[in-house]
Design a protein around this motif. Structure first.
Motif, PDB file in Angstrom:
ATOM      1  N   SER A 129      45.696 -29.258  -9.370  1.00  0.00           N
ATOM      2  CA  SER A 129      45.723 -29.167  -8.209  1.00  0.00           C
ATOM      3  C   SER A 129      46.582 -30.436  -7.744  1.00  0.00           C
ATOM      4  N   ALA A 130      47.899 -30.481  -7.436  1.00  0.00           N
ATOM      5  CA  ALA A 130      48.673 -31.433  -7.112  1.00  0.00           C
ATOM      6  C   ALA A 130      49.073 -31.361  -5.532  1.00  0.00           C
ATOM      7  N   ASP A 131      48.929 -32.734  -5.053  1.00  0.00           N
ATOM      8  CA  ASP A 131      49.664 -32.662  -3.700  1.00  0.00           C
ATOM      9  C   ASP A 131      51.055 -33.203  -3.684  1.00  0.00           C
ATOM     10  N   GLU A 132      51.657 -33.477  -2.570  1.00  0.00           N
ATOM     11  CA  GLU A 132      52.793 -33.916  -2.338  1.00  0.00           C
ATOM     12  C   GLU A 132      53.168 -35.188  -2.787  1.00  0.00           C
ATOM     13  N   VAL A 133      52.083 -36.157  -2.775  1.00  0.00           N
ATOM     14  CA  VAL A 133      52.192 -37.399  -2.986  1.00  0.00           C
ATOM     15  C   VAL A 133      52.467 -37.541  -4.708  1.00  0.00           C
ATOM     16  N   LEU A 134      51.777 -36.823  -5.363  1.00  0.00           N
ATOM     17  CA  LEU A 134      51.692 -36.690  -6.838  1.00  0.00           C
ATOM     18  C   LEU A 134      53.151 -36.202  -7.095  1.00  0.00           C
ATOM     19  N   LEU A 135      53.491 -35.065  -6.649  1.00  0.00           N
ATOM     20  CA  LEU A 135      54.823 -34.627  -6.746  1.00  0.00           C
ATOM     21  C   LEU A 135      56.060 -35.763  -6.700  1.00  0.00           C
ATOM     22  N   VAL A 136      55.793 -36.150  -5.518  1.00  0.00           N
ATOM     23  CA  VAL A 136      57.111 -37.377  -5.304  1.00  0.00           C
ATOM     24  C   VAL A 136      56.982 -38.313  -6.020  1.00  0.00           C
ATOM     25  N   THR A 137      55.901 -38.832  -6.857  1.00  0.00           N
ATOM     26  CA  THR A 137      55.545 -39.902  -7.527  1.00  0.00           C
ATOM     27  C   THR A 137      56.424 -39.422  -8.870  1.00  0.00           C
ATOM     28  N   VAL A 138      56.130 -38.181  -9.468  1.00  0.00           N
ATOM     29  CA  VAL A 138      56.610 -37.694 -10.403  1.00  0.00           C
ATOM     30  C   VAL A 138      58.106 -37.754 -10.405  1.00  0.00           C
ATOM     31  N   VAL A 139      58.780 -37.382  -9.508  1.00  0.00           N
ATOM     32  CA  VAL A 139      60.164 -37.481  -9.104  1.00  0.00           C
ATOM     33  C   VAL A 139      60.771 -38.970  -9.119  1.00  0.00           C
ATOM     34  N   LEU A 140      59.779 -39.882  -8.281  1.00  0.00           N
ATOM     35  CA  LEU A 140      60.399 -41.131  -8.194  1.00  0.00           C
ATOM     36  C   LEU A 140      60.417 -42.049  -9.967  1.00  0.00           C
ATOM     37  N   ALA A 141      59.257 -41.689 -10.665  1.00  0.00           N
ATOM     38  CA  ALA A 141      59.184 -42.170 -11.696  1.00  0.00           C
ATOM     39  C   ALA A 141      60.089 -41.833 -12.752  1.00  0.00           C
ATOM     40  N   MET A 142      60.751 -40.431 -12.761  1.00  0.00           N
ATOM     41  CA  MET A 142      61.743 -39.971 -13.492  1.00  0.00           C
ATOM     42  C   MET A 142      63.074 -40.736 -13.098  1.00  0.00           C
ATOM     43  N   ALA A 143      63.313 -40.809 -11.698  1.00  0.00           N
ATOM     44  CA  ALA A 143      64.556 -41.382 -11.357  1.00  0.00           C
ATOM     45  C   ALA A 143      64.632 -43.047 -11.640  1.00  0.00           C
ATOM     46  N   VAL A 144      63.531 -43.726 -11.438  1.00  0.00           N
ATOM     47  CA  VAL A 144      63.411 -44.926 -11.655  1.00  0.00           C
ATOM     48  C   VAL A 144      63.685 -45.230 -13.490  1.00  0.00           C
ATOM     49  N   THR A 145      63.087 -44.343 -14.075  1.00  0.00           N
ATOM     50  CA  THR A 145      63.182 -44.292 -15.514  1.00  0.00           C
ATOM     51  C   THR A 145      64.704 -44.058 -16.145  1.00  0.00           C
ATOM     52  N   TRP A 146      64.990 -43.185 -15.340  1.00  0.00           N
ATOM     53  CA  TRP A 146      66.645 -42.797 -15.764  1.00  0.00           C
ATOM     54  C   TRP A 146      67.796 -43.790 -15.519  1.00  0.00           C
ATOM     55  N   MET A 147      67.343 -44.260 -14.225  1.00  0.00           N
ATOM     56  CA  MET A 147      68.216 -45.471 -13.664  1.00  0.00           C
ATOM     57  C   MET A 147      68.142 -46.810 -14.535  1.00  0.00           C
ATOM     58  N   THR A 148      66.988 -47.162 -14.776  1.00  0.00           N
ATOM     59  CA  THR A 148      66.616 -48.012 -15.878  1.00  0.00           C
ATOM     60  C   THR A 148      67.661 -48.014 -17.147  1.00  0.00           C
ATOM     61  N   GLY A 149      67.384 -46.900 -17.706  1.00  0.00           N
ATOM     62  CA  GLY A 149      68.053 -46.344 -19.053  1.00  0.00           C
ATOM     63  C   GLY A 149      69.757 -46.480 -18.852  1.00  0.00           C
ATOM     64  N   SER A 150      70.134 -45.988 -17.633  1.00  0.00           N
ATOM     65  CA  SER A 150      71.374 -46.075 -17.565  1.00  0.00           C
ATOM     66  C   SER A 150      72.167 -47.438 -17.235  1.00  0.00           C
ATOM     67  N   SER A 151      71.228 -48.408 -16.374  1.00  0.00           N
ATOM     68  CA  SER A 151      71.921 -49.573 -16.211  1.00  0.00           C
ATOM     69  C   SER A 151      71.768 -50.433 -17.642  1.00  0.00           C
ATOM     70  N   ILE A 152      70.884 -50.098 -18.580  1.00  0.00           N
ATOM     71  CA  ILE A 152      70.930 -50.540 -19.915  1.00  0.00           C
ATOM     72  C   ILE A 152      72.152 -50.126 -20.881  1.00  0.00           C
ATOM     73  N   ARG A 153      72.524 -48.805 -20.605  1.00  0.00           N
ATOM     74  CA  ARG A 153      73.816 -48.496 -20.943  1.00  0.00           C
ATOM     75  C   ARG A 153      75.289 -49.010 -20.680  1.00  0.00           C
ATOM     76  N   VAL A 154      75.069 -48.969 -19.225  1.00  0.00           N
ATOM     77  CA  VAL A 154      76.404 -49.552 -18.581  1.00  0.00           C
ATOM     78  C   VAL A 154      76.498 -51.065 -19.056  1.00  0.00           C
ATOM     79  N   GLN A 155      75.334 -51.889 -19.099  1.00  0.00           N
ATOM     80  CA  GLN A 155      75.471 -53.291 -19.497  1.00  0.00           C
ATOM     81  C   GLN A 155      75.885 -53.380 -20.732  1.00  0.00           C
ATOM     82  N   ARG A 156      75.219 -52.474 -21.724  1.00  0.00           N
ATOM     83  CA  ARG A 156      75.910 -52.743 -23.045  1.00  0.00           C
ATOM     84  C   ARG A 156      77.137 -52.198 -22.972  1.00  0.00           C
ATOM     85  N   ALA A 157      77.628 -51.503 -22.524  1.00  0.00           N
ATOM     86  CA  ALA A 157      79.135 -50.889 -22.732  1.00  0.00           C
ATOM     87  C   ALA A 157      79.993 -52.209 -21.972  1.00  0.00           C
TER      88      ALA A 157
END
Length: 375
Positions: A129-157
């Protein structure tokens, strides 16, 4: 019998066993989160080990390993309907997405991140039983994780690009230095030819023998100069007001002065000559000296030892140059001196190696082919 096939077979067998364990991971995790009468401590420990195994397989096959990881935790959440399992699912799959974003191209990582986030949300909505806060948290967590990995790739390149640029600049600088030295060498040879031609012209009527000697000197000098030009003049020299004055280029005959100067810096240079010394083409003589000079300089700066050995081997078809030390060793590529030495050897179509010695220390070795006329 060579050990290479055995090593390859052992590596392949290890990979097969690893993927077999990864294929069993969803079932083992399902048992581990099931009621106590089915699962036990052994199953729990096994699931932890297989989790580490699947995460390690991200380095070899990231998409396959991530798919197994996502499937296993969706099945576990379906079995337990627990918020803790949902949190572990989000944590581990997000880490996998971050690794993919750091090591794979942008388009692929975005697709993986979107699919993973959608499956996370659907599994949470289906069994929690999930509310909107949990769902937004899931989306934000994925966005932050992806941006962190992408920034590492850009920095390495970016770091790799800067390294390539620095290497290219070092090669260009070394080629310019080689071209300048070759210019000075050729200018010096032309000066000798001019002097000998003048002498021959003045004494040709009165002293024919001296005139003949002058012509022979002109012929020998011009042949050596043309031979060096044909093999080495691949870099163009621009006008430089800081160019060195015209004069004879250094060669292996100057190793004594180099050893004396290095001794003043606290490092003893033992020079060993193998074979019968013979005249060398000016470009080979100069390049051999520069290789020894740069390698000895690296010993003084980085090796942490008080001695090194320089071996010059005169052979029929090539000249062998080796510089060994018993110091702390080093890592190839930390500076651009090795880049310059490799570039010199490449211009002469020779062979070059540099790296730590098996028994400790560092070795620089070059083989410079000699033209057929010299051989």
């Amino acid at each position: 019998m060579s050990a290479l096939p055995w090593r390859r077979a052992r590596r392949d067998a290890g990979a097969v066993l690893a993927w077999c364990g990864a294929a069993l991971y969803p079932a083992v995790l399902y048992l581990a989160v099931s009621p106590p009468m089915i699962s036990g401590r052994l199953t729990l420990l096994l699931s932890v080990g297989l989790t580490a195994l699947v995460m390690s397989l991200l380095r070899r096959r990231p998409l396959a390993a991530h798919g197994i990881l996502l499937l296993a935790w969706i099945v576990a959440l379906m079995q337990t309907r627990s918020g803790g399992i949902a949190g572990l699912e989000i944590l581990l799959t997000d880490l996998a997405v971050g690794y993919i974003a750091a090591t794979r191209e942008r388009r692929l990582s975005i697709s993986v991140a979107v699919i993973t986030c959608v499956l996370q949300i659907l599994s949470i909505l289906a069994w929690l039983s999930a509310d909107e806060v949990l769902l937004v948290t899931v989306v934000l967590a994925m966005a932050v994780t992806w941006m962190t990995g992408s920034s590492i790739r850009v920095q390495r390149a970016h770091t790799e690009m800067l390294r390539d640029q620095a290497t290219a600049q070092a090669v260009a600088a070394e080629r310019l230095r080689i071209a300048r030295e070759l210019h000075d060498m050729v200018a010096h040879s032309i000066g000798i030819i001019a002097i000998q031609a003048g002498v021959g012209g003045r004494v040709i009527d009165t002293q024919p023998g001296e005139a003949r000697n002058a012509l022979e000197a002109i012929e020998a000098t011009s042949r050596d100069t043309l031979s060096g030009l044909r093999r080495m003049l691949t870099a163009l020299r621009k006008d430089d007001p800081g160019a060195a004055p015209l004069g004879p280029a250094p060669g292996l005959a100057d190793l004594g002065r180099l050893a004396a100067a290095t001794m003043d810096a606290g490092v003893r240079v033992d020079v060993r000559i193998e074979g019968e010394p013979k005249p060398l083409p000016p470009d080979v003589d100069l390049s051999a000296y520069r290789i020894v000079q740069e390698a000895v300089t690296n010993v003084v700066r980085h090796a942490g030892t008080d001695s090194c050995r320089v071996t010059i081997g005169y052979r029929d078809d090539d000249l062998a140059v080796e510089i060994d030390d018993d110091g702390d060793g080093g890592v190839v590529g930390t500076g651009y001196g090795i880049v310059g030495m490799r570039e010199r050897v490449a211009l002469l179509r020779g062979e070059f190696t540099a790296g730590p010695r098996p028994g400790g220390g560092f070795r620089v070795a070059a083989r410079l082919p000699l033209p057929a006329a010299v051989a």
